[in-house]
Design an enzyme around this catalytic site. Sequence first.
Site: not given
Lengths: 119, 99, 121
Positions: A77-79
């Site tokens: 998941v992209c931070v």
Amino acid sequence: MKFGIVVNEGPYQHQSSDSAYLFCKAAIEKGHEVWRVFFYHDGVNNATKLTEPPQDDRHVVNRWTKLAEEHKVDLVVCVAAALRRGIRDDNLAPGFRISGLGQLVEAGTKCDRLVTFGD
Amino acid sequence: MLHIVNKSPLQNGALDSCLRMAKAGSQVLLIEDAVYAATAGNACEGKIRAAMQNLQVFVLGPDLAARGLSDRVIEGVSSVDYGGFVELTIANPNCQSWL
Amino acid sequence: MSDVKKFMFVNRKAPYGTIYALEALEVVLITAAFDQDVSLVFMDDGVYQLKKGQQTKGIEIKNFSPTYRALEGYDIEKLYVEQESLEARGLTEDDLLVDVTVMTRAEMSELMDQQDVVLSF
């Protein structure tokens, strides 16, 4: 063949997460590897363990978790996108991990094909 | 190159952009709401027929069935399942989703 | 990362109405940091991302258009705009806030075909 998948929309709101999941399942059934699924934009909403769909509906989040557990698919998941939308380690479903956009670039360089699902 | 389109052609320009940009000999796969473009009688049928002169057009069968239109595919458009979708991405060296 | 691939980012959406343009830019910057061969394409409503004179104070959303001018500093120099998209919106190269290469659709189609990874936003 090694696949990287990008999911850009949240579950239920848009079909893209379903399409991506069914694509992954078909690829694995054919003996290919889904190396990483990268969740970006509203796609990060696929990763919250607070999701509770009605009982007669598919559980999109748990379905991803199961795929990760059974087939060692790396769910990233992209931070930056996640923090913007209130997805953090405390509400992250099992099998997912939060990391940087470099993981998307890496999927692009390491995989034979990168397939995007979104709106 | 495999071009993947997922928008209804009557509501969004994605299919037009894809057809405008796709090189001759490319393959186009219609999924999700783009499957409506693969049905006979749709206002964009002519566009799909014209495109098929230079491109190969596929439609994702399960998406078509879900929308009640399995029996209305334009002649020459091939229906594939998710396994076929996977095969198309392998058959082409690269792919693009026209989001 | 040793393996260098050709990454193309296809921007087809206008800014502010949705977040895609901004988050696409974030991916572009990271990809360049990983020393990949990066091309940016602007077509359809994506050309609006490059319009000069964006003033976002009134909508309280950050104006990220200056970032396009900073791309050069990240060695991102391949910015391509499709001619037809520009014309269809009544814009010319002079309306854009960065130097770009304007391409015909045939040229762009050729370039797209040569990429390893195409990410569309």
